[in-house]
Design an enzyme around this catalytic site. Structure first.
Site, short mmCIF file in Angstrom:
data_model
loop_
_atom_site.label_atom_id
_atom_site.label_comp_id
_atom_site.label_asym_id
_atom_site.label_seq_id
_atom_site.Cartn_x
_atom_site.Cartn_y
_atom_site.Cartn_z
N ASP A 127 0.80 -1.23 0.00
CA ASP A 127 0.00 0.00 0.00
C ASP A 127 0.83 1.28 0.00
OD1 ASP A 127 -2.60 -1.13 -0.02
OD2 ASP A 127 -2.37 -1.67 2.08
N ASP A 189 -5.56 -5.05 -6.36
CA ASP A 189 -5.38 -3.67 -5.90
C ASP A 189 -3.94 -3.20 -6.08
OD1 ASP A 189 -7.04 -5.50 -4.50
OD2 ASP A 189 -7.46 -4.08 -2.91
N1 GLY Z 1 -7.03 -1.87 -1.33
C1 GLY Z 1 -7.98 -2.22 -0.35
C2 GLY Z 1 -9.37 -2.10 -0.81
O1 GLY Z 1 -9.64 -1.77 -1.95
O2 GLY Z 1 -10.23 -2.31 0.00
#
Ligand code: GLY
Length: 409
Positions: A127, A189
């Protein structure tokens, strides 16, 4: 929703009606040019006013806005360690770009600077791109202050450290090994965080960062999509070979369903990867994933939290998925050569933005949009405002406004 249904389902306002007339006329006389038919500035002005008002009730010492709990007015905060910590500074920078308002700039600087501890920690999450690139990346773009560049380079290296060259991807959730016995995992993601690596490579961080981003994208292309270009959420790999162990979900309805935000992440990430590399397969996947998303939208252009729910009655929407997808479609409309496809993507993005603004605003809270869903299977953040919905709503509008719309021909 297919193109023919798009016309059938349009809801009209005065500009929409004018746009339809233009569309019909231009449809009779050759390839259509993309048309802007929503009032972009009005939506950005509303967003800026909402955020200015919320700033009066917020303090950076309390943390970073993340969600508004049901029935509450104020943002609930996350610490700098939370995956969403970069979105509020990021949207402040974008709204400062739009307004030139010094109050927004000072707030953007304060929230960005509060992320500094990230640069002094050992990181174990993909992230970092969300957290640092959207905040310090924009801070550096606006101020050219070398300290932000230093933070960015250090954290880009931390992100790159999670790359496993045998598998060919970044290890998204290293804690998955301890918690679930997954040797190596990569979530869709993660595509969004590759833009950070491309930026770092473009700014002197080293070509290996670009190589990692490209290899990760190729591997995700190979393993992350079904034949219809819907995505799996989580791919679990062996650690010492490129073999896939299983393809599963964490935040979707089932392993074989299509988590709507995951599909939006794929659209956004592959569009960016094509923009950064010019590799044609990345564009093809971005287009195909987008067509899947559009074809499965309900009439109001905002998806339920998963596209494959057996029954949508009473199920929450995910406004964040619509906002991310709208932003991706705006960019994609500038990347595809086919004028019809480009127009279709831009028109659909505008329908999403208009629906979000008209039907999903959160006027009773500090947020711009309501009705997002963080993780339904975890019973977490359901049908609430989420900061990343606001971030991508603003990003979509800024992309349209900033002339990323390059007319073809
Ligand atoms: N990247 C975490 C989500 O989209 O919840």
């Amino acid at each position: 929703m297919k193109r023919r249904d798009f016309l059938k389902n349009m809801t009209f306002d005065a500009t929409g009606l004018a746009a339809l007339i233009i569309m019909v006329i231009s449809g009779c006389s050759g390839p259509k040019e993309p048309e802007i038919f929503i009032d972009i500035d009005k939506k950005l002005q509303y967003s800026a006013a909402t955020v200015r008002q919320s700033l009066a009730g917020l303090s950076v010492e309390e943390g970073f806005p993340r969600r508004v709990n049901q029935g509450e007015y104020r943002w609930s905060n996350t610490r700098y360690t939370g995956w969403t910590s970069g979105f509020f500074p990021g949207l402040l920078w974008n709204l400062y770009t739009f307004t030139g308002d010094d109050e927004l700039k000072q707030a953007a600087i304060a929230y960005t600077n509060a992320l500094e501890p990230i640069t002094r920690m050992d990181w174990n999450t993909h992230d970092l791109g969300f957290m640092m690139y959207l905040s310090a990346g924009k801070a550096y773009e606006h101020t050219q202050d070398a300290i932000y560049r230093q933070w960015l380079m250090e954290t880009a290296d931390s992100l790159a450290d999670l790359f496993n060259p045998v598998v060919g991807t970044i290890h998204s959730w290293p804690w998955g090994e301890r918690r679930h016995g997954w040797p190596h995992n990569t979530i869709i993601d993660n595509m969004l965080n590759l833009e950070f690596l491309f930026w770092a490579a473009n700014n002197g961080g080293g070509e290996h960062l670009r190589d990692i981003a490209i290899t990760h994208t190729h591997t995700t292309l190979r393993n992350g999509f079904r034949n219809d270009f819907s995505t799996w959420h989580v791919i679990v790999y062996e650690k010492d070979s490129p073999n896939v162990i299983k393809k599963i979900t964490d935040q979707g309805y089932s392993d074989e369903s299509v988590w709507s935000r995951g599909q939006a992440w794929a659209m956004h990430g592959f569009s960016m990867a094509y923009r950064e590399t010019g590799i044609a397969e990345f564009l093809d996947v971005a287009v195909a994933a987008s067509e899947f998303f559009i074809d499965h939208l309900p009439d109001d252009f905002v998806p339920y939290w998963d596209f494959m729910l057996p029954d949508t009655a009473g199920q929450p929407r995910d406004a964040s998925a619509a906002a991310i997808a709208a932003s991706a479609l705006v960019e994609l409309s500038t990347l595809v050569d086919d004028q019809e496809v480009s127009s279709h993507f831009l028109e659909t993005a505008q329908q999403m933005i208009r629906s979000l603004f008209e039907n999903y605003r959160s006027e009773e809270t500090m947020a711009i949009l309501g009705h997002s869903t963080g993780s339904k299977p975890h019973d977490s953040e359901i049908d609430v405002p989420l900061v990343y919905a606001d971030y991508y709503f603003i990003e979509a509008l800024m992309r349209m406004r900033n002339g990323e719309l390059r007319m073809k021909n």
